[in-house]
Write an enzyme that holds these catalytic residues in place. Structure first.
Site, mmCIF file in Angstrom:
data_model
loop_
_atom_site.group_PDB
_atom_site.id
_atom_site.type_symbol
_atom_site.label_atom_id
_atom_site.label_comp_id
_atom_site.label_asym_id
_atom_site.label_seq_id
_atom_site.Cartn_x
_atom_site.Cartn_y
_atom_site.Cartn_z
ATOM 1 N N GLU A 96 -93.786 -14.829 -8.664
ATOM 2 C CA GLU A 96 -94.602 -13.708 -9.136
ATOM 3 C C GLU A 96 -93.869 -12.386 -8.981
ATOM 4 O O GLU A 96 -93.967 -11.508 -9.847
ATOM 5 C CB GLU A 96 -95.929 -13.682 -8.364
ATOM 6 N N GLU A 97 -93.140 -12.219 -7.877
ATOM 7 C CA GLU A 97 -92.427 -10.957 -7.648
ATOM 8 C C GLU A 97 -91.194 -10.825 -8.541
ATOM 9 O O GLU A 97 -90.563 -9.776 -8.567
ATOM 10 C CB GLU A 97 -92.017 -10.844 -6.179
ATOM 11 N N HIS A 124 -99.252 -16.538 -4.474
ATOM 12 C CA HIS A 124 -97.816 -16.807 -4.660
ATOM 13 C C HIS A 124 -97.101 -16.781 -3.316
ATOM 14 O O HIS A 124 -97.462 -16.005 -2.428
ATOM 15 C CB HIS A 124 -97.177 -15.827 -5.648
ATOM 16 N N ASP A 141 -93.615 -16.501 -3.067
ATOM 17 C CA ASP A 141 -92.383 -15.704 -3.076
ATOM 18 C C ASP A 141 -92.697 -14.279 -2.654
ATOM 19 O O ASP A 141 -93.855 -13.843 -2.675
ATOM 20 C CB ASP A 141 -91.728 -15.723 -4.456
ATOM 21 N N HIS A 201 -94.554 -4.405 -0.703
ATOM 22 C CA HIS A 201 -93.293 -4.079 -1.359
ATOM 23 C C HIS A 201 -92.453 -3.064 -0.583
ATOM 24 O O HIS A 201 -91.320 -2.796 -0.968
ATOM 25 C CB HIS A 201 -93.481 -3.556 -2.790
#
Length: 473
Positions: free
Chosen positions: A177-178, A109, A111, A442
């Site tokens: 995805e996030e 992904h 993003d 993250h």
């Protein structure tokens, strides 16, 4: 899908050396391309600019086109169930298999998570910075490095085998995805033929350490919800009425405390535990990898990895309440929190959501009014490790890293894998990754270990090259 071949001819062995050379020579350009992607702040969350996610998708599509191997390269969006809104743009590139070779779907992904506060970073979050053997920046590891691992491995395959290879490829780079992969299921249903594959490689996980690869075989699921607790119609003076009137903050604290046992493990009846063996992992390693402060004890029971991989966990990830700077002598009428519950493999997310909601309503103190909304569920997953693709992936990891892989679970969730299983039940799924325990995905100062990245690219390139020669019945 094709009938799966069962042997690999001798030419694949000769190509291994060419693949290694191609990965080595291509690494500087690959890292430069990764840095260019990291500079695009492609946060898919609703509070951020959607144009940056489109710009990121366009950059990924250009990388795919420049490989000159795909029949089609498209930027596509799918609808979000329950409304008219479209999901964030994804990139889908396809190449048909030839001469009975298998097809491999490569997922990552583009993003990223929001960066948080700039002052928490040692360098600007969207300015990729190399310090030592690590590349720092939001998305440098999760998951733009996964995107570039796919691009670089295909490029190495082309260098070794030429552009006229037989392996079928589908490249699917998601854009949200996030943000919960809200349109993922619709995207799969709308593009099922283009995405159909014998093997699915999901490059969005971890490795055991910087010297030891890992194949992820278990993932916890998740339930997230918004919890609002109300006790008053309006705020009141805490000096005049405190001691007789329960305020919402008091009720919220008391309610959240019921979620935990004395040792910090989850106290919600009906949340299950998965039983499985775990590798050795010491408390000292846990402290080193997490920054657990001196004097602060780990929570839970059982082996440490079973607590992370195989048991439920509940975290309050956000709270809307008066700030300390704006605090006044007031009884708060309403408090809102975001609750994230990780659930063990083997339990359905909908069942976990039901027992969690039942617990919160049953334990509301002082008759506080409880409202639960924005419930999102992601299914846990256990990988079937009996297939030939797992065998080939382990062999490629061993050859690329110089060490055999460890099968690991992951405490985090990749909920869309359940959708892949639903739509493609016959596909073999490999969950791999470019991260290591110090990547801090993250978190501020997210980073990619460049040695791990090189070995991850080589692993995938060897796997693709060998599957390109897989033949026979």
């Amino acid at each position: 899908m094709t009938d799966i071949p069962r042997t690999i001819d001798d030419k694949s062995t000769a190509d291994d050396a060419s693949v290694r050379t191609a990965v080595e020579l291509g690494l500087p350009a690959t890292i430069a391309e990764l840095c260019a992607l990291v500079r695009i702040p492609s946060v898919a969350w609703s509070a951020f600019d959607r144009a940056t996610v489109l710009r990121s998708a366009e950059a990924v599509a250009t990388l795919a086109r420049d490989l000159h191997v795909f029949d089609t390269v498209e930027i596509k969006q799918a609808g979000i169930p329950g409304g008219t809104e479209l999901g964030q743009p994804a990139v889908l590139a396809t190449r048909a298999a030839r001469n009975g070779r298998p097809t491999v779907l490569l997922y990552a992904h583009h993003d990223v998570q929001p960066p948080g506060k700039d002052e928490d970073w040692d360098s600007a979050p969207f300015e990729p910075t190399v310090r030592g053997d690590r590349l720092y920046g939001r998305g440098a590891a999760d998951d733009k490095a996964g995107v570039m691992a796919h691009v670089a491995s295909i490029r190495a395959l082309v260098d070794a085998a030429g552009p006229d290879f037989d392996l079928g490829l589908a490249l699917f780079i998601e854009g949200e995805e996030e943000f919960g992969s809200r349109s993922f299921a619709t995207f799969l249903d709308e593009n099922v033929d283009a995405l159909r594959a014998d093997v699915i490689v999901v490059a969005d996980s971890n490795n055991w350490d910087v010297s030891t690869p890992a194949l992820t075989t278990g993932l916890r699921g998740n339930v997230t919800l918004r919890l609002n607790v109300r006790t008053l119609d309006h705020a009141s003076h805490s000096g005049m009425f405190g001691g007789a009137v329960p305020d919402a903050m008091m009720a919220t604290i008391a309610l959240l405390a019921t979620l935990y046992n004395e040792d910090g493990s989850v106290a919600v009846a009906g949340l299950t535990i998965h039983t499985g063996d775990t590798p050795e992992y010491s408390e000292e390693q846990l402290r080193e990898e997490t920054g657990l402060l001196d004097g602060v004890s780990p929570i839970g029971h059982g082996s440490i990895l079973s607590r992370i991989w195989s048991q439920p966990a509940i975290t309050v990830t956000g709270i809307d309440a008066p700030s300390v700077d704006n605090a006044s002598n007031t009884l708060s009428p309403s408090i809102t929190v975001r609750v994230s519950c990780r659930i063990a493999p083997g339990q359905r997310a909908s069942d976990a959501a039901a027992v969690l909601e039942e617990h919160l309503r049953a334990h509301a103190p002082f008759g506080a009014h409880v409202e639960i909304s924005e419930v999102d569920c992601g299914q846990p997953f256990l990988v079937d490790t009996s297939g030939w693709a797992v065998t080939e992936a382990r062999r490629a990891m061993t050859d690329a890293w110089g060490a055999p892989p460890i099968d690991i679970g992951v405490g985090g969730s990749i909920p869309f894998i359940a959708d892949l299983v639903r739509v493609f039940p016959e596909s073999q799924i490999l969950v791999t990754g470019v991260e290591d325990p110090d990547s801090r995905a993250h978190s501020p100062n997210e980073s990619l270990h460049l040695g791990v990245f090189k070995r991850a690219v080589l692993t995938e390139a060897l796997l693709l090259s060998r599957l390109n020669h897989r033949s026979g019945q």
